[in-house]
Design a protein around this motif. Structure first.
Motif, PDB file in Angstrom:
ATOM      1  N   SER A   1       1.839   6.828  -6.760  1.00 37.52           N
ATOM      2  CA  SER A   1       0.595   7.507  -7.371  1.00 37.52           C
ATOM      3  C   SER A   1       0.659   8.931  -6.843  1.00 37.52           C
TER       4      SER A   1
ATOM      5  N   SER B   1       2.301   2.016  -3.373  1.00 35.15           N
ATOM      6  CA  SER B   1       1.318   2.267  -4.323  1.00 35.15           C
ATOM      7  C   SER B   1       1.022   3.602  -4.090  1.00 35.15           C
TER       8      SER B   1
ATOM      9  N   THR C   1      -6.315   7.543 -10.944  1.00 33.05           N
ATOM     10  CA  THR C   1      -7.144   7.213  -9.814  1.00 33.05           C
ATOM     11  C   THR C   1      -7.702   5.675 -10.213  1.00 33.05           C
ATOM     12  N   LEU C   2      -7.907   5.254 -11.235  1.00 33.74           N
ATOM     13  CA  LEU C   2      -8.184   3.905 -11.478  1.00 33.74           C
ATOM     14  C   LEU C   2      -6.930   2.883 -11.373  1.00 33.74           C
ATOM     15  N   GLU C   3      -5.861   3.349 -11.801  1.00 36.38           N
ATOM     16  CA  GLU C   3      -4.656   2.747 -11.733  1.00 36.38           C
ATOM     17  C   GLU C   3      -4.237   2.506 -10.072  1.00 36.38           C
ATOM     18  N   THR C   4      -4.356   3.373  -9.170  1.00 39.38           N
ATOM     19  CA  THR C   4      -4.197   3.496  -7.761  1.00 39.38           C
ATOM     20  C   THR C   4      -5.255   2.537  -7.086  1.00 39.38           C
ATOM     21  N   GLN C   5      -6.330   2.520  -7.407  1.00 35.18           N
ATOM     22  CA  GLN C   5      -7.518   1.733  -6.863  1.00 35.18           C
ATOM     23  C   GLN C   5      -7.151   0.239  -7.439  1.00 35.18           C
ATOM     24  N   THR C   6      -6.871   0.140  -8.617  1.00 34.83           N
ATOM     25  CA  THR C   6      -6.371  -1.315  -8.801  1.00 34.83           C
ATOM     26  C   THR C   6      -5.240  -1.811  -8.153  1.00 34.83           C
TER      27      THR C   6
ATOM     28  N   LEU D   1       0.733  -1.228   0.048  1.00 38.93           N
ATOM     29  CA  LEU D   1      -0.074  -0.019  -0.063  1.00 38.93           C
ATOM     30  C   LEU D   1       0.781   1.304  -0.171  1.00 38.93           C
TER      31      LEU D   1
ATOM     32  N   ILE E   1      -4.324  -1.104  -5.044  1.00 38.00           N
ATOM     33  CA  ILE E   1      -4.875  -1.545  -3.977  1.00 38.00           C
ATOM     34  C   ILE E   1      -5.668  -2.579  -3.610  1.00 38.00           C
ATOM     35  N   SER E   2      -6.500  -2.640  -4.825  1.00 33.21           N
ATOM     36  CA  SER E   2      -7.349  -3.948  -4.894  1.00 33.21           C
ATOM     37  C   SER E   2      -6.482  -5.179  -4.853  1.00 33.21           C
TER      38      SER E   2
END
Length: 120
Positions: free
Chosen positions: A41, A37, A102-107, A34, A109-110
């Motif tokens: 980001s 990431s 944002t999508l890259e960061t969420q991915t 985390l 983290i997921s």
């Protein structure tokens, strides 16, 4: 490179039962993932913002000189209108890049959460 969990368990090898050690290692790996990431980001967001600021600082003086050179209000409006399309395109492009980040960061983290949940 030694992972954070390896460093931790190397310092306390006999004080943790195997199950607890595995849990601590998984948690440390998750937190490390985390943090990495987050740092990645923030670096990308900073680069995106610096690029946007540079563009504005490069183009603003030229745009203002063009507007100030207008002899009539109609020329001023025509110049301002002509400058609006590229500005809008840049704003849309900035928003697209921000959404991708944002999508890259969420991915990321997921993915880290899934790996932590599966014990990998």
């Amino acid at each position: 490179m030694v992972s954070a969990s390896e460093q931790f368990t190397a310092q306390f090898p006999t004080q943790l039962p195997a199950a607890s050690r595995a849990q601590v290692e998984a948690q440390l790996d998750f937190v490390t993932s985390l943090a990495q990431s987050g740092v990645d980001s923030v670096a990308k967001l900073t680069a995106l913002n610096i690029g946007a600021i540079r563009t504005v600082l490069d183009e603003y003086p030229k745009a203002m000189h063009q507007r100030l050179a207008a002899a009539t209000p109609q020329e001023w409006l025509a110049t301002a209108s002509a400058q609006m399309a590229p500005t809008l395109e840049r704003a849309v492009d900035y928003g697209r890049q921000l959404a991708e980040l944002t999508l890259e960061t969420q991915t990321a983290i997921s993915r880290a959460a899934q790996q932590a949940g599966s014990g990998k």
